[in-house]
Motif scaffolding. Sequence first.
Motif, mmCIF file in Angstrom:
data_model
loop_
_atom_site.group_PDB
_atom_site.id
_atom_site.type_symbol
_atom_site.label_atom_id
_atom_site.label_comp_id
_atom_site.label_asym_id
_atom_site.label_seq_id
_atom_site.Cartn_x
_atom_site.Cartn_y
_atom_site.Cartn_z
ATOM 1 N N LYS A 195 0.849 91.720 81.665
ATOM 2 C CA LYS A 195 2.005 92.298 82.357
ATOM 3 C C LYS A 195 1.642 92.859 83.736
ATOM 4 O O LYS A 195 2.519 93.343 84.463
ATOM 5 C CB LYS A 195 2.636 93.395 81.499
ATOM 6 N N LEU A 196 0.361 92.810 84.102
ATOM 7 C CA LEU A 196 -0.055 93.346 85.400
ATOM 8 C C LEU A 196 0.486 92.486 86.550
ATOM 9 O O LEU A 196 0.613 91.274 86.420
ATOM 10 C CB LEU A 196 -1.588 93.399 85.491
ATOM 11 N N THR A 197 0.790 93.122 87.656
ATOM 12 C CA THR A 197 1.210 92.404 88.863
ATOM 13 C C THR A 197 0.381 92.823 90.072
ATOM 14 O O THR A 197 0.487 92.225 91.138
ATOM 15 C CB THR A 197 2.702 92.651 89.160
ATOM 16 N N ALA A 203 -8.241 93.219 88.992
ATOM 17 C CA ALA A 203 -9.661 93.177 89.357
ATOM 18 C C ALA A 203 -10.429 94.285 88.641
ATOM 19 O O ALA A 203 -11.546 94.077 88.149
ATOM 20 C CB ALA A 203 -9.821 93.310 90.871
ATOM 21 N N ASP A 204 -9.834 95.469 88.568
ATOM 22 C CA ASP A 204 -10.476 96.588 87.863
ATOM 23 C C ASP A 204 -10.652 96.259 86.377
ATOM 24 O O ASP A 204 -11.704 96.552 85.779
ATOM 25 C CB ASP A 204 -9.644 97.864 88.013
ATOM 26 N N LEU A 240 3.987 80.487 87.786
ATOM 27 C CA LEU A 240 3.715 81.842 88.260
ATOM 28 C C LEU A 240 4.020 81.998 89.743
ATOM 29 O O LEU A 240 4.022 81.026 90.495
ATOM 30 C CB LEU A 240 2.241 82.199 88.034
ATOM 31 N N THR A 241 4.258 83.230 90.144
ATOM 32 C CA THR A 241 4.282 83.599 91.551
ATOM 33 C C THR A 241 3.088 84.525 91.787
ATOM 34 O O THR A 241 2.579 85.141 90.847
ATOM 35 C CB THR A 241 5.588 84.331 91.924
ATOM 36 N N PRO A 242 2.595 84.617 93.038
ATOM 37 C CA PRO A 242 1.412 85.449 93.293
ATOM 38 C C PRO A 242 1.548 86.860 92.724
ATOM 39 O O PRO A 242 2.576 87.521 92.893
ATOM 40 C CB PRO A 242 1.326 85.455 94.822
ATOM 41 N N GLY A 243 0.493 87.276 92.026
ATOM 42 C CA GLY A 243 0.466 88.574 91.379
ATOM 43 C C GLY A 243 0.708 88.497 89.883
ATOM 44 O O GLY A 243 0.265 89.369 89.131
ATOM 45 N N GLN A 244 1.410 87.450 89.430
ATOM 46 C CA GLN A 244 1.695 87.329 88.008
ATOM 47 C C GLN A 244 0.464 86.832 87.249
ATOM 48 O O GLN A 244 -0.418 86.174 87.801
ATOM 49 C CB GLN A 244 2.871 86.381 87.772
ATOM 50 N N ARG A 261 -3.442 84.637 92.673
ATOM 51 C CA ARG A 261 -3.522 85.452 93.885
ATOM 52 C C ARG A 261 -2.830 84.783 95.063
ATOM 53 O O ARG A 261 -2.231 85.434 95.895
ATOM 54 C CB ARG A 261 -4.986 85.724 94.255
ATOM 55 N N ASP A 262 -2.924 83.440 95.115
ATOM 56 C CA ASP A 262 -2.289 82.720 96.216
ATOM 57 C C ASP A 262 -2.163 81.261 95.834
ATOM 58 O O ASP A 262 -2.860 80.771 94.935
ATOM 59 C CB ASP A 262 -3.121 82.864 97.502
#
Length: 408
Positions: A195-197, A203-204, A240-244, A261-262
């Motif tokens: 669920k992170l965006t 990265a963490d 997906l879209t970047p961040g998904q 990421r891209d």
Amino acid sequence: MNPMMRLRPLLFALLCIPLCLPDLAKSQSAVSAVLRVNQSVITQYELDQRIRFLQVIQTSGDLRQAARDQLIDDRLKNSLAAGMNLKLSDGKLEQSMTEFAASGNLSLEDFVTILSQAGVDRQSYADFIKSNLIWGMLIQQLFAPRVQITEAEVDRAYQARLEGSAMRVLLSELIMPISEDTYEQVTARAQLFAKLTSLNEFADAAERYSVAETRDIGGRLDWTEVNKLPPTLQSLIVSLTPGQVTEPIPLDGGVALFQLRDIEETSYRTPLIAVVDYMTYRILTETPEETLQQAKQVAALTDTCDDLYGIAKGQPEDRLQRHSKAPADIPARLSLQLAKLDENEMMLAAPDPNDGSVLLVMLCGRLAETIEDLSRQDVMRGLQMQRLSSYADQYLQSLRSSAYIAEQ
């Protein structure tokens, strides 16, 4: 090539299979239980039968382990199907057994005869086919309604199949080990990470929990052509879209998540991959340190796949293996490793926790797919099957993790 599709050389392969083994059906060990899976048992006879069957269809790798894993999965699948009152008609089973034999240009009767000469009875063959058919029916019933493929996904995949892909992606990976003891904890953690965006939060998480080589750089991967990714991952990434982040992807002994990421279109279109040609070389010495040192020496001396033949000369045959497989037939963890390699590049897998051996993986080449008479419906079905396969893998892993499995 999928081992199930390589039945043509069977008559020659039989020359290499011991045919003078004891009559297992008449021995005490043949009916003794070797494994318990919940309320059912797996006998030594069943294990020996599956090993011989895998020999006949020329399956590579550790056949005893493969047979053991398959039989455990068969018990779980059949038990679940029985609870859902799923039944398979005799006619459907016979048809599927005939189709399997025909994939090697053999009639059912000829294939059964070859199996019999190798010590495999017809019922063992039928059990192998039946389990897979039942599982397919079960997965369709459980998950088909959840598979929603959009027209945009079909458009993108259809165009890529026709012209090759001009798409490449920047991904971050997070791979966590999983076991029976940690299944619930790791699964819950993976669902949260999905669920992170935020790129920084992912990265963490990778730095803290991932066991991939990229953990020290937050799981960040370099630009990768979409066509080099495993088919299941391709179908997830394009939506997906970047961040998904993808849904958790089950691996052998672990679970993986990928964050986009891209994404970018390039001027060069890469064709779809039909076959991946690669080699695996397993190194095992007296100590883990010596094994790792030898693996690094081999990597330094190897420029092409053919070099490995000379290095492995005189060693057990199962140490060095060459594979030519469709991307969908390659195990997920290995497929992810191969996606990072160019031709004649090599990587070292993490030491095996069981025996300390190190596996060297080298990509020998990729064979492009040729497209004839492609339809949007074909593409739609392909995307649906990829999505269903992902659900099926996750579900089977959950069944395994919650099952009672013990050596007898």
